[in-house]
Design a protein around this motif. Structure first.
Motif, PDB file in Angstrom:
ATOM      1  N   CYS A 227       0.828  -1.197   0.000  1.00  0.00           N
ATOM      2  CA  CYS A 227       0.000   0.000   0.000  1.00  0.00           C
ATOM      3  C   CYS A 227       0.869   1.255   0.000  1.00  0.00           C
ATOM      4  O   CYS A 227       0.565   2.244  -0.691  1.00  0.00           O
ATOM      5  CB  CYS A 227      -0.921   0.000   1.219  1.00  0.00           C
ATOM      6  N   GLY A 228       1.943   1.239   0.770  1.00  0.00           N
ATOM      7  CA  GLY A 228       2.821   2.392   0.825  1.00  0.00           C
ATOM      8  C   GLY A 228       3.466   2.683  -0.510  1.00  0.00           C
ATOM      9  O   GLY A 228       3.578   3.855  -0.928  1.00  0.00           O
ATOM     10  N   VAL A 229       3.908   1.643  -1.213  1.00  0.00           N
ATOM     11  CA  VAL A 229       4.545   1.832  -2.518  1.00  0.00           C
ATOM     12  C   VAL A 229       3.538   2.378  -3.533  1.00  0.00           C
ATOM     13  O   VAL A 229       3.847   3.307  -4.295  1.00  0.00           O
ATOM     14  CB  VAL A 229       5.154   0.500  -3.012  1.00  0.00           C
ATOM     15  N   ILE A 230       2.330   1.814  -3.550  1.00  0.00           N
ATOM     16  CA  ILE A 230       1.308   2.269  -4.501  1.00  0.00           C
ATOM     17  C   ILE A 230       0.939   3.724  -4.235  1.00  0.00           C
ATOM     18  O   ILE A 230       0.789   4.531  -5.161  1.00  0.00           O
ATOM     19  CB  ILE A 230       0.065   1.360  -4.433  1.00  0.00           C
ATOM     20  N   GLN A 231       0.806   4.101  -2.962  1.00  0.00           N
ATOM     21  CA  GLN A 231       0.464   5.486  -2.631  1.00  0.00           C
ATOM     22  C   GLN A 231       1.588   6.437  -3.019  1.00  0.00           C
ATOM     23  O   GLN A 231       1.345   7.570  -3.451  1.00  0.00           O
ATOM     24  CB  GLN A 231       0.149   5.607  -1.136  1.00  0.00           C
ATOM     25  N   SER A 232       2.836   5.980  -2.890  1.00  0.00           N
ATOM     26  CA  SER A 232       3.960   6.835  -3.278  1.00  0.00           C
ATOM     27  C   SER A 232       4.006   7.066  -4.784  1.00  0.00           C
ATOM     28  O   SER A 232       4.589   8.052  -5.260  1.00  0.00           O
ATOM     29  CB  SER A 232       5.276   6.210  -2.810  1.00  0.00           C
ATOM     30  N   LEU A 233       3.385   6.161  -5.541  1.00  0.00           N
ATOM     31  CA  LEU A 233       3.338   6.294  -6.995  1.00  0.00           C
ATOM     32  C   LEU A 233       2.087   7.027  -7.460  1.00  0.00           C
ATOM     33  O   LEU A 233       1.813   7.112  -8.671  1.00  0.00           O
ATOM     34  CB  LEU A 233       3.390   4.905  -7.653  1.00  0.00           C
ATOM     35  N   GLY A 234       1.294   7.544  -6.516  1.00  0.00           N
ATOM     36  CA  GLY A 234       0.108   8.315  -6.864  1.00  0.00           C
ATOM     37  C   GLY A 234      -1.182   7.525  -6.798  1.00  0.00           C
ATOM     38  O   GLY A 234      -2.241   8.049  -7.137  1.00  0.00           O
TER      39      GLY A 234
END
Length: 274
Positions: A227-234
């Motif tokens: 979830c953190g990686v996806i949110q960092s990608l927008g």
């Protein structure tokens, strides 16, 4: 003789919290009386006075409710707690510091002469109603669960339960201490510490629960990272709050929903929800 009697009395105080005074132990513990009478009948048996030995054994059974064949060999500090219904066969061998509870049978499975009864090594504990049958060896420190029927050897330190007896805990399959401690912290964080996922619990269901908790914990960490990686990608994910654990969810279950914070940073980085 008196030193052995003193040892036996000390063993009672060591293993029975209900024992209060030496006089009470001397006069009200039939397990002690049975062991002391057996020592006399055993010497008579070894000296060739078979009838006298059997007669003393029969008198002991009448007096205490415990039947020990005069041919059986008992070690030091053997403690028979409560004792009613205990039967120990002729070729049974019992080591030092062994504890037997009421209803235990150390019996044979053959009519042939020779060794046909079990051998219990030092520090063995046999629970109430258990049947240990045949010329098998229960190795040092093993524990036999109540009402189990054991017909095979048990290794040192093992715990045997069920009918027929099966080994549910031993030195070979014990959970490593560091893994056990980690599971305990995970169980506390999830609020499932009541499952008692601990190294001294031989319940295979509890062990399976420990594996499941550990697996769920790692899955939660992976989802958190994803979830953190996806949110960092927008991306717009993992925005909904999940249903929190409430005390009402555990009503009448015996579980404690309290989830104290762990000292382990790996565990604290994710706050589990249901």
């Amino acid at each position: 003789m008196f030193s052995r009697i003193k040892e036996d009395i000390g063993a009672v105080f060591h293993r029975d919290p209900a024992a209060r005074t030496t006089f009470e132990v001397l006069t009200n513990y039939p397990g002690l009386h049975a062991v002391w009478l057996h020592r006399i009948s055993h010497r008579c048996w070894q000296a060739g006075f078979k009838w006298l030995a059997r007669s003393l054994s029969t008198f002991s059974r009448w007096l205490t409710g415990i039947e020990i064949h005069p041919g059986a060999t008992l070690g030091r500090r053997v403690f028979i707690d409560h004792g009613m219904g205990v039967v120990i066969g002729e070729t049974a061998i019992i080591g030092d510091d062994v504890t037997l509870y009421h209803g235990v049978t150390l019996g044979g499975t053959s009519w042939k002469a020779g060794k046909r009864h079990p051998t219990l090594e030092n520090n063995v504990v046999v629970g109430a109603g258990a049947k240990v049958l045949g010329p098998i060896v229960i190795a040092q420190g093993a524990k036999i669960g109540s009402n189990s029927v054991v017909v095979k050897d048990a290794p040192a330190g093992a715990t045997v339960v069920g009918i027929p007896g099966r080994i549910v805990s031993s030195g070979e399959n014990a959970v490593p201490p560091e893994q056990s401690q980690k599971r305990h912290r995970i169980a506390q964080k999830y609020g499932f510490d009541a499952y008692a996922v601990s190294p001294d619990n031989p319940d295979p269901v509890a062990n399976a629960m420990g594996v499941m908790l550990e697996h769920i914990h790692h899955m939660d960490l992976k989802v958190e990272e994803l979830c953190g990686v996806i949110q960092s990608l927008g991306g717009n994910v993992c925005t909904d709050n999940l249903h929190a654990i409430k005390a009402e969810d555990f009503a009448n279950t015996g579980l404690d929903p309290v989830m104290p914070k762990s000292k382990d940073a790996e565990l604290d980085q994710f706050d589990p929800k249901i």
